[in-house]
Design a protein around this motif. Structure first.
Motif, PDB file in Angstrom:
ATOM      1  N   HIS A   1       0.755  -0.916   0.013  1.00  9.05           N
ATOM      2  CA  HIS A   1       0.108   0.495   0.345  1.00  9.05           C
ATOM      3  C   HIS A   1       0.583   1.260  -0.597  1.00  9.05           C
ATOM      4  O   HIS A   1       0.567   2.263  -0.460  1.00  9.05           O
ATOM      5  CB  HIS A   1      -0.710  -0.067   0.998  1.00  9.05           C
ATOM      6  N   ASN A   2       1.923   1.281   0.991  1.00  7.29           N
ATOM      7  CA  ASN A   2       3.378   2.251   1.071  1.00  7.29           C
ATOM      8  C   ASN A   2       3.704   2.470  -0.651  1.00  7.29           C
ATOM      9  O   ASN A   2       3.392   3.742  -1.223  1.00  7.29           O
ATOM     10  CB  ASN A   2       4.381   2.140   1.596  1.00  7.29           C
ATOM     11  N   ASN A   3       3.643   1.410  -1.807  1.00  4.53           N
ATOM     12  CA  ASN A   3       4.559   1.190  -2.778  1.00  4.53           C
ATOM     13  C   ASN A   3       2.986   2.106  -3.954  1.00  4.53           C
ATOM     14  O   ASN A   3       3.780   2.979  -4.923  1.00  4.53           O
ATOM     15  CB  ASN A   3       5.026   0.168  -3.283  1.00  4.53           C
ATOM     16  N   HIS A   4       2.261   1.598  -3.243  1.00  7.40           N
ATOM     17  CA  HIS A   4       1.042   2.115  -4.736  1.00  7.40           C
ATOM     18  C   HIS A   4       0.803   3.759  -4.342  1.00  7.40           C
ATOM     19  O   HIS A   4       0.401   4.058  -5.522  1.00  7.40           O
ATOM     20  CB  HIS A   4      -0.122   1.294  -3.989  1.00  7.40           C
ATOM     21  N   VAL A   5       0.820   4.113  -2.989  1.00  8.22           N
ATOM     22  CA  VAL A   5       1.013   6.334  -3.017  1.00  8.22           C
ATOM     23  C   VAL A   5       2.463   6.341  -4.369  1.00  8.22           C
ATOM     24  O   VAL A   5       1.711   6.754  -4.573  1.00  8.22           O
ATOM     25  CB  VAL A   5       1.181   6.391  -1.632  1.00  8.22           C
ATOM     26  N   PHE A   6       2.970   5.651  -4.803  1.00  8.56           N
ATOM     27  CA  PHE A   6       4.313   6.648  -4.666  1.00  8.56           C
ATOM     28  C   PHE A   6       4.016   6.088  -6.261  1.00  8.56           C
ATOM     29  O   PHE A   6       4.056   6.999  -7.637  1.00  8.56           O
ATOM     30  CB  PHE A   6       5.783   5.831  -4.849  1.00  8.56           C
ATOM     31  N   MET A   7       3.424   4.995  -6.918  1.00  9.21           N
ATOM     32  CA  MET A   7       3.297   4.542  -8.181  1.00  9.21           C
ATOM     33  C   MET A   7       1.598   4.991  -8.940  1.00  9.21           C
ATOM     34  O   MET A   7       2.035   5.954  -9.976  1.00  9.21           O
ATOM     35  CB  MET A   7       2.459   2.711  -8.205  1.00  9.21           C
ATOM     36  N   THR A   8       0.891   5.842  -7.635  1.00  9.90           N
ATOM     37  CA  THR A   8      -0.089   6.247  -8.343  1.00  9.90           C
ATOM     38  C   THR A   8       0.442   7.508  -8.184  1.00  9.90           C
ATOM     39  O   THR A   8       0.128   8.568  -9.472  1.00  9.90           O
ATOM     40  CB  THR A   8      -1.308   7.014  -6.974  1.00  9.90           C
ATOM     41  N   ALA A   9       1.632   8.064  -8.062  1.00 12.67           N
ATOM     42  CA  ALA A   9       2.115   9.482  -8.149  1.00 12.67           C
ATOM     43  C   ALA A   9       2.806   9.886 -10.004  1.00 12.67           C
ATOM     44  O   ALA A   9       3.034  10.651 -10.112  1.00 12.67           O
ATOM     45  CB  ALA A   9       3.103  10.023  -7.180  1.00 12.67           C
ATOM     46  N   TYR A  10       3.954   8.369  -9.873  1.00 11.43           N
ATOM     47  CA  TYR A  10       4.376   7.828 -11.130  1.00 11.43           C
ATOM     48  C   TYR A  10       3.264   8.357 -12.497  1.00 11.43           C
ATOM     49  O   TYR A  10       3.415   8.660 -13.279  1.00 11.43           O
ATOM     50  CB  TYR A  10       5.013   7.422 -10.769  1.00 11.43           C
ATOM     51  N   LYS A  11       1.606   8.181 -12.234  1.00 13.17           N
ATOM     52  CA  LYS A  11       1.380   7.575 -13.134  1.00 13.17           C
ATOM     53  C   LYS A  11       0.367   9.014 -13.840  1.00 13.17           C
ATOM     54  O   LYS A  11      -0.451   8.387 -14.441  1.00 13.17           O
ATOM     55  CB  LYS A  11       0.298   6.524 -12.936  1.00 13.17           C
ATOM     56  N   ILE A  12      -0.083   9.635 -12.077  1.00 14.45           N
ATOM     57  CA  ILE A  12      -0.607  11.002 -13.259  1.00 14.45           C
ATOM     58  C   ILE A  12      -0.013  11.589 -13.978  1.00 14.45           C
ATOM     59  O   ILE A  12       1.544  11.258 -14.097  1.00 14.45           O
ATOM     60  CB  ILE A  12      -1.221  11.210 -11.594  1.00 14.45           C
ATOM     61  N   GLN A  13      -0.860  12.347 -15.062  1.00 13.22           N
ATOM     62  CA  GLN A  13      -0.347  13.392 -15.866  1.00 13.22           C
ATOM     63  C   GLN A  13       0.430  14.362 -15.117  1.00 13.22           C
ATOM     64  O   GLN A  13      -0.172  15.760 -14.806  1.00 13.22           O
ATOM     65  CB  GLN A  13      -1.387  13.067 -16.890  1.00 13.22           C
ATOM     66  N   TRP A  14       1.687  14.066 -14.080  1.00 12.59           N
ATOM     67  CA  TRP A  14       2.025  15.763 -12.670  1.00 12.59           C
ATOM     68  C   TRP A  14       2.617  16.463 -14.012  1.00 12.59           C
ATOM     69  O   TRP A  14       3.732  17.654 -13.723  1.00 12.59           O
ATOM     70  CB  TRP A  14       3.546  14.504 -12.206  1.00 12.59           C
ATOM     71  N   TYR A  15       3.232  15.945 -14.973  1.00  9.19           N
ATOM     72  CA  TYR A  15       3.998  17.248 -16.144  1.00  9.19           C
ATOM     73  C   TYR A  15       2.688  17.396 -17.299  1.00  9.19           C
ATOM     74  O   TYR A  15       3.786  18.952 -17.343  1.00  9.19           O
ATOM     75  CB  TYR A  15       4.763  16.140 -16.974  1.00  9.19           C
ATOM     76  N   LEU A  16       1.590  18.182 -16.567  1.00 13.08           N
ATOM     77  CA  LEU A  16       1.029  19.065 -16.756  1.00 13.08           C
ATOM     78  C   LEU A  16       0.549  20.040 -15.815  1.00 13.08           C
ATOM     79  O   LEU A  16       0.408  21.364 -16.116  1.00 13.08           O
ATOM     80  CB  LEU A  16      -0.614  18.309 -17.722  1.00 13.08           C
ATOM     81  N   THR A  17       1.049  19.513 -15.101  1.00 17.01           N
ATOM     82  CA  THR A  17       1.198  20.143 -13.505  1.00 17.01           C
ATOM     83  C   THR A  17       1.980  21.686 -13.393  1.00 17.01           C
ATOM     84  O   THR A  17       3.035  21.530 -14.786  1.00 17.01           O
ATOM     85  CB  THR A  17       1.460  19.867 -12.232  1.00 17.01           C
ATOM     86  N   PRO A  18       1.912  22.556 -12.874  1.00 15.73           N
ATOM     87  CA  PRO A  18       2.566  23.916 -12.820  1.00 15.73           C
ATOM     88  C   PRO A  18       4.444  23.336 -11.846  1.00 15.73           C
ATOM     89  O   PRO A  18       4.306  22.396 -11.858  1.00 15.73           O
ATOM     90  CB  PRO A  18       2.330  24.732 -12.273  1.00 15.73           C
ATOM     91  N   ILE A  19       5.058  24.050 -12.388  1.00 12.28           N
ATOM     92  CA  ILE A  19       6.294  24.349 -11.648  1.00 12.28           C
ATOM     93  C   ILE A  19       6.759  23.639 -10.563  1.00 12.28           C
ATOM     94  O   ILE A  19       7.394  22.727  -9.787  1.00 12.28           O
ATOM     95  CB  ILE A  19       7.612  25.243 -12.552  1.00 12.28           C
ATOM     96  N   ARG A  20       5.771  24.320 -10.050  1.00  9.99           N
ATOM     97  CA  ARG A  20       5.375  24.185  -8.194  1.00  9.99           C
ATOM     98  C   ARG A  20       5.639  22.580  -7.896  1.00  9.99           C
ATOM     99  O   ARG A  20       5.791  22.283  -7.052  1.00  9.99           O
ATOM    100  CB  ARG A  20       4.456  24.737  -7.617  1.00  9.99           C
ATOM    101  N   ILE A  21       4.258  22.228  -9.021  1.00 10.21           N
ATOM    102  CA  ILE A  21       3.264  21.217  -8.088  1.00 10.21           C
ATOM    103  C   ILE A  21       4.134  19.715  -9.203  1.00 10.21           C
ATOM    104  O   ILE A  21       4.484  19.161  -8.451  1.00 10.21           O
ATOM    105  CB  ILE A  21       2.001  20.408  -8.929  1.00 10.21           C
ATOM    106  N   GLN A  22       5.262  19.925 -10.007  1.00 11.10           N
ATOM    107  CA  GLN A  22       5.905  18.997 -10.193  1.00 11.10           C
ATOM    108  C   GLN A  22       7.220  18.875  -9.423  1.00 11.10           C
ATOM    109  O   GLN A  22       7.089  18.037  -9.124  1.00 11.10           O
ATOM    110  CB  GLN A  22       6.305  19.697 -11.730  1.00 11.10           C
TER     111      GLN A  22
END
Length: 393
Positions: A325-346
Motif C-alpha cells: 500500500h505504501n508503494n501504491h501511493v508512489f505508483m499513483t504519483a508516478y502514473k498521474i499526468q504530473w508533467y501537465l501541472t505547474p513547476i511548483r506542483i511538479q
C-alpha cells in the motif's frame, strides 16, 4: 462522523475475556488480569519442573520445549500488552481522531472497507481458536473414552494422562480433574491471548493500509479533475492543497506505524525467536509421534505447528500489505499526468517519487521486515533447525 471503535467490537470481547481491554481499569479487572497471567506462568513453571523428577534426556528436553515455547510466546505477548495498555488505547484514539475528520464520501467508503477487513480477520481467527481449543480438549477425552474398549466391551480401566508433560508434585491420579482444569484454563488463556492481541495488531495495520489508500486517492484526484492547462493554472493553489493533504495523511500513517513498532518491537523479536523454536521442535515431535500409539501427542504437536505457521503467515502477510500500500501511493504519483501541472506542483510530486525509492515496511531492529519473504525465511530456518535436530538424534 466515523466511529472507529465499531471495528474493534469483537476485539473488545476477546480482550475482556483475558482482562486486557485498555478501557477496563477497575480493581476487579486488574485482579482478573493477574489471575490469568498467574495461570499462564504457573503452567510454564510446572512444565519445567518435570526436569526435577525425571531423568533429563535430549528427547525429554525437546518434548518439554515444544509446547513451552508457544506458552512462553503467549506470556510475553500478554505481559507486553498489559504494560503497554495505555499505548493500545492511545493508538485507537489516534485512529479515531484521524478518521473522524474525514468528510469525503469516497474516503469514508475506503475506511469502511478496510475496517470490515479487520473485523473479518478477527472473526475468522476467533472461529479457528474455538475449533482448535475444542479439538485439544476433545483429544484429552481420548484417554478416558477409548473406542477400542467400547467396541470390544472390555472393562479394563484406562490410565489417565495429562496432555502435557507436567509435574505438579502431587498425586496425579487423585487430583487429575483439578490438574486437567488448570491445564485447560492455561490453554484457553494462551489461545485467546495470541488471537486477541494478534487481531488487534491486524486491525491497526488494516486501518493504516486504509490511510495509505486514502493518500493514493487524494493524489489521484488532485490531478485527475484538472486536465486542461487553463484550468490547471487557475486552480494551482487548490491542487497544491490537495497534494499537501495527501502527503499529510501518508505521514500520519507512517508515524502511527512507527509509534506501534517503537512500543512492541522487542516483543515482536522475542515472538520470532519463540515461533522459530516452536515450529522446529513441533515438527520434530510430529516425526517422533508418527504412530497410532502416540495419537494424542501427534495431534497436539500438529495443532501447535499449524498454529505457529498460521501466526507467522498472518503477521508477515499484514506487513506485506503495508509495503504494497505504501508503494501504491508512489505508483499513483508516478502514473498521474504530473508533467501537465505547474513547476511548483511538479517539484512536489518529484519529491514524492524520490521518497518512493526507499521501501517502507514494519522493520524490526533492522533484522527483519515483515513480508512474505520474511515468512519464507523463518519457515526455512525452522526446517533447517529441525533437520539438524533430527539428524543428530
Amino acid at each position: 462522523m466515523i466511529n472507529i471503535y465499531d471495528y474493534f467490537s469483537l476485539n473488545r470481547i476477546l480482550l475482556l475475556a483475558i482482562g486486557l481491554w485498555p478501557y477496563q481499569k477497575s480493581k476487579f479487572a486488574q485482579f482478573y488480569s493477574i489471575c490469568c497471567f498467574s495461570i499462564l506462568i504457573t503452567c510454564i513453571i510446572f512444565q519445567f519442573s518435570t526436569f526435577v523428577t525425571s531423568k533429563c534426556t535430549v528427547d525429554l528436553v525437546l518434548k518439554i520445549l515444544s509446547p513451552t515455547s508457544v506458552f512462553t510466546g503467549a506470556a510475553i505477548m500478554y505481559n507486553s500488552f498489559y504494560i503497554n495498555n495505555e499505548t493500545v488505547k492511545s493508538l485507537m484514539e489516534q485512529l479515531h481522531h484521524v478518521y473522524g475528520n474525514l468528510r469525503n464520501n469516497n474516503e469514508i467508503a475506503i475506511v469502511e472497507r478496510y475496517g470490515n477487513y479487520a473485523k473479518r480477520y478477527t472473526a475468522v481467527l476467533t472461529m479457528v481458536i474455538i475449533f482448535a481449543t475444542s479439538f485439544v480438549i476433545g483429544v484429552q477425552l481420548y484417554n478416558r473414552f477409548n473406542f477400542r474398549n467400547v467396541i470390544l466391551s472390555t472393562k479394563e480401566p484406562q490410565p489417565r494422562h495429562l496432555i502435557l508433560r507436567i509435574e505438579y508434585f502431587v498425586n496425579e491420579e487423585k487430583y487429575f480433574y483439578l490438574l486437567q482444569l488448570h491445564i485447560n484454563a492455561a490453554i484457553c488463556i494462551i489461545t485467546i491471548t495470541l488471537v486477541s492481541t494478534g487481531a488487534m495488531f491486524i486491525a491497526y495495520c488494516q486501518l493504516v493500509c486504509g490511510l495509505f489508500q486514502i493518500a493514493s486517492y487524494r493524489i489521484e484526484q488532485a490531478i485527475q479533475i484538472y486536465t486542461v492547462r487553463g484550468i490547471i493554472l487557475l486552480n494551482e493553489n487548490m491542487i497544491y492543497k490537495r497534494i499537501v493533504c495527501a502527503v499529510d495523511i501518508h505521514r500520519k500513517a507512517i508515524m502511527f506505524s512507527e509509534h506501534l513498532l517503537s512500543r512492541f518491537e522487542k516483543t515482536f523479536l522475542l515472538l520470532i525467536i519463540c515461533g522459530v523454536v516452536s515450529l522446529s521442535l513441533n515438527i520434530y515431535c510430529i516425526f517422533q509421534s508418527m504412530s497410532w500409539k502416540y495419537a494424542k501427542d501427534l495431534v497436539f504437536s500438529l495443532i501447535l505447528a499449524c498454529s505457529t505457521i498460521l501466526y507467522m503467515f498472518l503477521a508477515n502477510l499484514i506487513g506485506q500489505q503495508i509495503i504494497d500500500h505504501n508503494n501504491h501511493v508512489f505508483m499513483t504519483a508516478y502514473k498521474i499526468q504530473w508533467y501537465l501541472t505547474p513547476i511548483r506542483i511538479q517539484k512536489m510530486i518529484l519529491f514524492l517519487l524520490q521518497r518512493g525509492n526507499k521501501v517502507y515496511g514494519l522493520n524490526l531492529g533492522g533484522l527483519f521486515m515483515a513480508s512474505m519473504e520474511c515468512f519464507a525465511t523463518l519457515v526455512n530456518a525452522s526446517i533447517s533447525y529441525f533437520t539438524v535436530i533430527y539428524s543428530v538424534e
